[in-house]
Design an enzyme around this catalytic site. Sequence first.
Site, mmCIF file in Angstrom:
data_model
loop_
_atom_site.group_PDB
_atom_site.id
_atom_site.type_symbol
_atom_site.label_atom_id
_atom_site.label_comp_id
_atom_site.label_asym_id
_atom_site.label_seq_id
_atom_site.Cartn_x
_atom_site.Cartn_y
_atom_site.Cartn_z
ATOM 1 N N ASP A 12 51.152 18.211 -13.269
ATOM 2 C CA ASP A 12 52.128 17.134 -13.030
ATOM 3 C C ASP A 12 53.500 17.638 -12.632
ATOM 4 O O ASP A 12 54.521 16.996 -12.899
ATOM 5 C CB ASP A 12 52.256 16.232 -14.281
ATOM 6 C CG ASP A 12 50.914 15.637 -14.679
ATOM 7 O OD1 ASP A 12 50.086 15.427 -13.779
ATOM 8 O OD2 ASP A 12 50.708 15.406 -15.880
ATOM 9 N N LYS A 15 53.172 18.173 -7.374
ATOM 10 C CA LYS A 15 52.430 18.772 -6.249
ATOM 11 C C LYS A 15 52.203 17.766 -5.120
ATOM 12 O O LYS A 15 52.380 18.079 -3.943
ATOM 13 C CB LYS A 15 51.073 19.312 -6.752
ATOM 14 C CG LYS A 15 51.209 20.412 -7.808
ATOM 15 C CD LYS A 15 49.862 20.836 -8.360
ATOM 16 C CE LYS A 15 49.206 19.815 -9.231
ATOM 17 N NZ LYS A 15 49.886 19.541 -10.521
ATOM 18 N N GLY A 39 46.127 13.584 -10.885
ATOM 19 C CA GLY A 39 46.793 12.381 -10.397
ATOM 20 C C GLY A 39 48.015 12.848 -9.646
ATOM 21 O O GLY A 39 48.956 13.349 -10.262
ATOM 22 N N HIS A 40 47.984 12.772 -8.335
ATOM 23 C CA HIS A 40 49.075 13.286 -7.505
ATOM 24 C C HIS A 40 49.834 12.111 -6.896
ATOM 25 O O HIS A 40 49.264 11.301 -6.163
ATOM 26 C CB HIS A 40 48.533 14.216 -6.417
ATOM 27 C CG HIS A 40 47.935 15.472 -6.979
ATOM 28 N ND1 HIS A 40 47.436 16.484 -6.207
ATOM 29 C CD2 HIS A 40 47.778 15.882 -8.263
ATOM 30 C CE1 HIS A 40 46.998 17.463 -6.995
ATOM 31 N NE2 HIS A 40 47.180 17.111 -8.239
ATOM 32 N N ARG A 142 23.852 26.129 -13.275
ATOM 33 C CA ARG A 142 22.923 26.026 -12.137
ATOM 34 C C ARG A 142 21.999 24.822 -12.221
ATOM 35 O O ARG A 142 20.842 24.870 -11.845
ATOM 36 C CB ARG A 142 22.127 27.337 -11.991
ATOM 37 C CG ARG A 142 23.057 28.500 -11.667
ATOM 38 C CD ARG A 142 22.486 29.813 -12.011
ATOM 39 N NE ARG A 142 22.249 29.938 -13.435
ATOM 40 C CZ ARG A 142 21.704 31.004 -14.008
ATOM 41 N NH1 ARG A 142 21.328 32.022 -13.267
ATOM 42 N NH2 ARG A 142 21.528 31.053 -15.304
ATOM 43 N N GLN A 223 46.075 20.415 -11.307
ATOM 44 C CA GLN A 223 46.447 20.916 -12.636
ATOM 45 C C GLN A 223 47.535 21.989 -12.501
ATOM 46 O O GLN A 223 48.278 21.968 -11.540
ATOM 47 C CB GLN A 223 45.219 21.456 -13.402
ATOM 48 C CG GLN A 223 44.255 20.364 -13.858
ATOM 49 C CD GLN A 223 43.315 19.892 -12.771
ATOM 50 O OE1 GLN A 223 42.602 20.670 -12.179
ATOM 51 N NE2 GLN A 223 43.290 18.604 -12.507
ATOM 52 N N GLY A 301 47.744 7.474 -17.979
ATOM 53 C CA GLY A 301 48.843 6.663 -18.506
ATOM 54 C C GLY A 301 49.367 7.155 -19.852
ATOM 55 O O GLY A 301 50.282 6.562 -20.417
ATOM 56 N N GLY A 331 65.066 18.050 -11.203
ATOM 57 C CA GLY A 331 66.378 18.476 -11.694
ATOM 58 C C GLY A 331 67.227 17.263 -12.056
ATOM 59 O O GLY A 331 68.036 17.305 -12.991
ATOM 60 N N SER A 411 63.983 19.406 -5.773
ATOM 61 C CA SER A 411 63.649 17.989 -5.631
ATOM 62 C C SER A 411 64.505 17.178 -6.591
ATOM 63 O O SER A 411 64.659 17.539 -7.754
ATOM 64 C CB SER A 411 62.161 17.795 -5.923
ATOM 65 O OG SER A 411 61.833 16.424 -5.997
HETATM 66 P P1 GDP Z 1 51.336 16.198 -9.587
HETATM 67 O O1 GDP Z 1 50.130 15.943 -10.415
HETATM 68 O O2 GDP Z 1 51.787 17.605 -9.643
HETATM 69 O O3 GDP Z 1 51.209 15.711 -8.174
HETATM 70 O O4 GDP Z 1 52.523 15.343 -10.261
HETATM 71 P P2 GDP Z 1 52.404 13.826 -10.795
HETATM 72 O O5 GDP Z 1 52.379 12.911 -9.640
HETATM 73 O O6 GDP Z 1 51.322 13.694 -11.790
HETATM 74 O O7 GDP Z 1 53.757 13.713 -11.631
HETATM 75 C C1 GDP Z 1 55.000 13.909 -11.057
HETATM 76 C C2 GDP Z 1 55.823 12.633 -11.265
HETATM 77 O O8 GDP Z 1 57.183 12.889 -11.021
HETATM 78 C C3 GDP Z 1 55.447 11.533 -10.291
HETATM 79 O O9 GDP Z 1 55.656 10.282 -10.915
HETATM 80 C C4 GDP Z 1 56.433 11.733 -9.150
HETATM 81 O O10 GDP Z 1 56.673 10.544 -8.414
HETATM 82 C C5 GDP Z 1 57.656 12.150 -9.898
HETATM 83 N N1 GDP Z 1 58.562 13.079 -9.198
HETATM 84 C C6 GDP Z 1 58.255 14.085 -8.342
HETATM 85 N N2 GDP Z 1 59.366 14.791 -8.023
HETATM 86 C C7 GDP Z 1 60.374 14.211 -8.697
HETATM 87 C C8 GDP Z 1 61.775 14.507 -8.805
HETATM 88 O O11 GDP Z 1 62.308 15.450 -8.221
HETATM 89 N N3 GDP Z 1 62.514 13.692 -9.620
HETATM 90 C C9 GDP Z 1 61.984 12.637 -10.298
HETATM 91 N N4 GDP Z 1 62.774 11.909 -11.059
HETATM 92 N N5 GDP Z 1 60.669 12.346 -10.220
HETATM 93 C C10 GDP Z 1 59.876 13.131 -9.442
HETATM 94 P P1 IMO Z 2 47.400 17.193 -12.000
HETATM 95 O O1 IMO Z 2 46.646 17.731 -10.810
HETATM 96 C C1 IMO Z 2 48.151 17.325 -16.282
HETATM 97 C C2 IMO Z 2 44.718 18.235 -18.869
HETATM 98 C C3 IMO Z 2 44.207 17.131 -19.757
HETATM 99 C C4 IMO Z 2 43.670 17.949 -20.899
HETATM 100 C C5 IMO Z 2 43.091 19.185 -20.209
HETATM 101 C C6 IMO Z 2 41.594 19.100 -19.944
HETATM 102 O O2 IMO Z 2 47.780 15.768 -11.879
HETATM 103 O O3 IMO Z 2 48.552 18.084 -12.329
HETATM 104 P P2 IMO Z 2 40.048 17.750 -18.253
HETATM 105 O O4 IMO Z 2 39.936 16.279 -17.992
HETATM 106 O O5 IMO Z 2 40.428 18.547 -17.053
HETATM 107 O O6 IMO Z 2 38.856 18.316 -18.949
HETATM 108 O O7 IMO Z 2 41.273 17.875 -19.310
HETATM 109 O O8 IMO Z 2 43.778 19.286 -18.980
HETATM 110 N N1 IMO Z 2 44.795 17.872 -17.418
HETATM 111 C C7 IMO Z 2 45.936 17.630 -16.758
HETATM 112 N N2 IMO Z 2 47.207 17.576 -17.214
HETATM 113 N N3 IMO Z 2 47.880 17.172 -14.958
HETATM 114 C C8 IMO Z 2 46.611 17.256 -14.499
HETATM 115 O O9 IMO Z 2 46.330 17.238 -13.182
HETATM 116 C C9 IMO Z 2 45.564 17.454 -15.414
HETATM 117 N N4 IMO Z 2 44.226 17.555 -15.319
HETATM 118 C C10 IMO Z 2 43.765 17.829 -16.541
HETATM 119 O O10 IMO Z 2 45.241 16.263 -20.142
HETATM 120 O O11 IMO Z 2 44.731 18.382 -21.710
HETATM 121 MG MG MG Z 3 49.495 14.654 -11.965
#
Ligand code: GDP
Ligand code: IMO
Ligand code: MG
Length: 422
Positions: A12, A15, A39-40, A142, A223, A301, A331, A411
């Site tokens: 999170d 990315k 979740g991106h 496998r 991840q 969530g 930041g 960012s």
């Molecule tokens: P990912 O899994 O690495 O793609 O990241 P997520 O989407 O799960 O979580 C990043 C969250 O931070 C999302 O809600 C983005 O919209 C938000 N986000 C990304 N960059 C920034 C930033 O520079 N500032 C703020 N306030 N939010 C950001």
């Molecule tokens: P993105 O790509 C944050 C965490 C889960 C749990 C552990 C194992 O959005 O950054 P799993 O379902 O993979 O067996 O869960 O890894 N986890 C993540 N935490 N961002 C993710 O993906 C994650 N994908 C899995 O919360 O602790």
């Molecule tokens: Mg994510």
Amino acid sequence: MVDLLLGLQWGDEGKGKIVDVLTKDYDIIARFQGGPNAGHTLEFDGIKHVLHTIPSGIFHDNALNVVGNGVVIDPVIFKKELDNLGKFNIDINAKLLISRKAHLILPTHRLLDAASEASKGKAKIGSTLKGIGPTYMDKTGRNGMRVGDLEFDAWKKKYRALANKHEAMIDFYDVDIQYDLKELEADFFDAVKELKKLKFIDSEEFIYTSMVKGKKILAEGAQGSLLDIDFGTYPFVTSSNTTAAGACTGLGIAPGKIGRVFGIFKAYTTRVGSGPFPTELFDQDGETMGRVGNEFGATTGRPRRCGWLDLVALKYAVQINGVTDLMMMKGDVLSGFKTLKVCTSYKYKGKEISHLPYNIEPEYVTPVYKEMKGWAKDLTQLRSESEFPAELNEYIAFLESELNVPIKIVSVGPDRTQTIHR
Ligand code: GDP
Ligand code: IMO
Ligand code: MG
């Protein structure tokens, strides 16, 4: 050459946002591991999109998007993602390519994930319950089913045999899991029909020939490094290699063909799910980060745990991945903190150490912090480095000197436009 973009913390980091920002410079965006546990989030033109399996380059006209062999696909979630994209006029059939060697998440994999977690009680991993672990277990054991199997008539037989075996395994766990497999299977078969309308490819061949033609490729990690099956905080990790090496096996890229490695991190740290987190905050500061940063899982969530930046862990991730360029996210969330803390070493079993030890459970590790002056200025409207407050410049300079890698992107908000290149 193939460039990589990888999360350096517990996921999170942002990315999805940065892949979307970088896509204009690439011909192909490819996912190489993970699945719908990811979740991106991308935001532009006032709309927020969350992608789980589909690469984050899908909104650009110029780029092809590849779901690589290392990814695990749940056809049901995939179909939902496609349905969500329906209104955006994207030529999915032309722009989205699926590796035949990617493994399929069956409904019973999801049930097994739930049964395994329930059986662990308090010691649960905090998995996203998307069936990730059981699917990778069938892959390495496998027994797995792959996308390419769907092109052969025998796939339904193979499916039945595997699902029956899973049912016996669920019984073995002896936990109370309620399910109606008939209903889950109806959705699954329906979704498989949709999946089969997409273009399946031999992705390693496609990536290779694209490289020969001089196409620019960006591999999108899911991840983060601290969730890597080998190098993360085992057993509280995911079931794939989230680090740079995972891109080689998850797409079929020779190690010598890796170009730049973009390492992305938050200006603080978050974690969702169980497992140790040395700089975690349980006070007002942690609460503020979570609230201002809107730290809730994009897939489940769940509230994300928040804490100060951990340079010991970040250095480790930079080393393992061979990061060439850093990107600092969120930041803006730190604006208003009078004092910022950065963990520069650990007290581990009574001694001060600066590398990540085998065990970072709180009973062995206490973080040692450097305190820095915070900035009051709201960063979200800034569009160039020249507008940065002095304290932010100091924060960035300190991290660069500790990590020995330049921070190339800062960012300052979730939107595409809130991205400052340095
Ligand atoms: P990912 O899994 O690495 O793609 O990241 P997520 O989407 O799960 O979580 C990043 C969250 O931070 C999302 O809600 C983005 O919209 C938000 N986000 C990304 N960059 C920034 C930033 O520079 N500032 C703020 N306030 N939010 C950001
Ligand atoms: P993105 O790509 C944050 C965490 C889960 C749990 C552990 C194992 O959005 O950054 P799993 O379902 O993979 O067996 O869960 O890894 N986890 C993540 N935490 N961002 C993710 O993906 C994650 N994908 C899995 O919360 O602790
Ligand atoms: Mg994510």
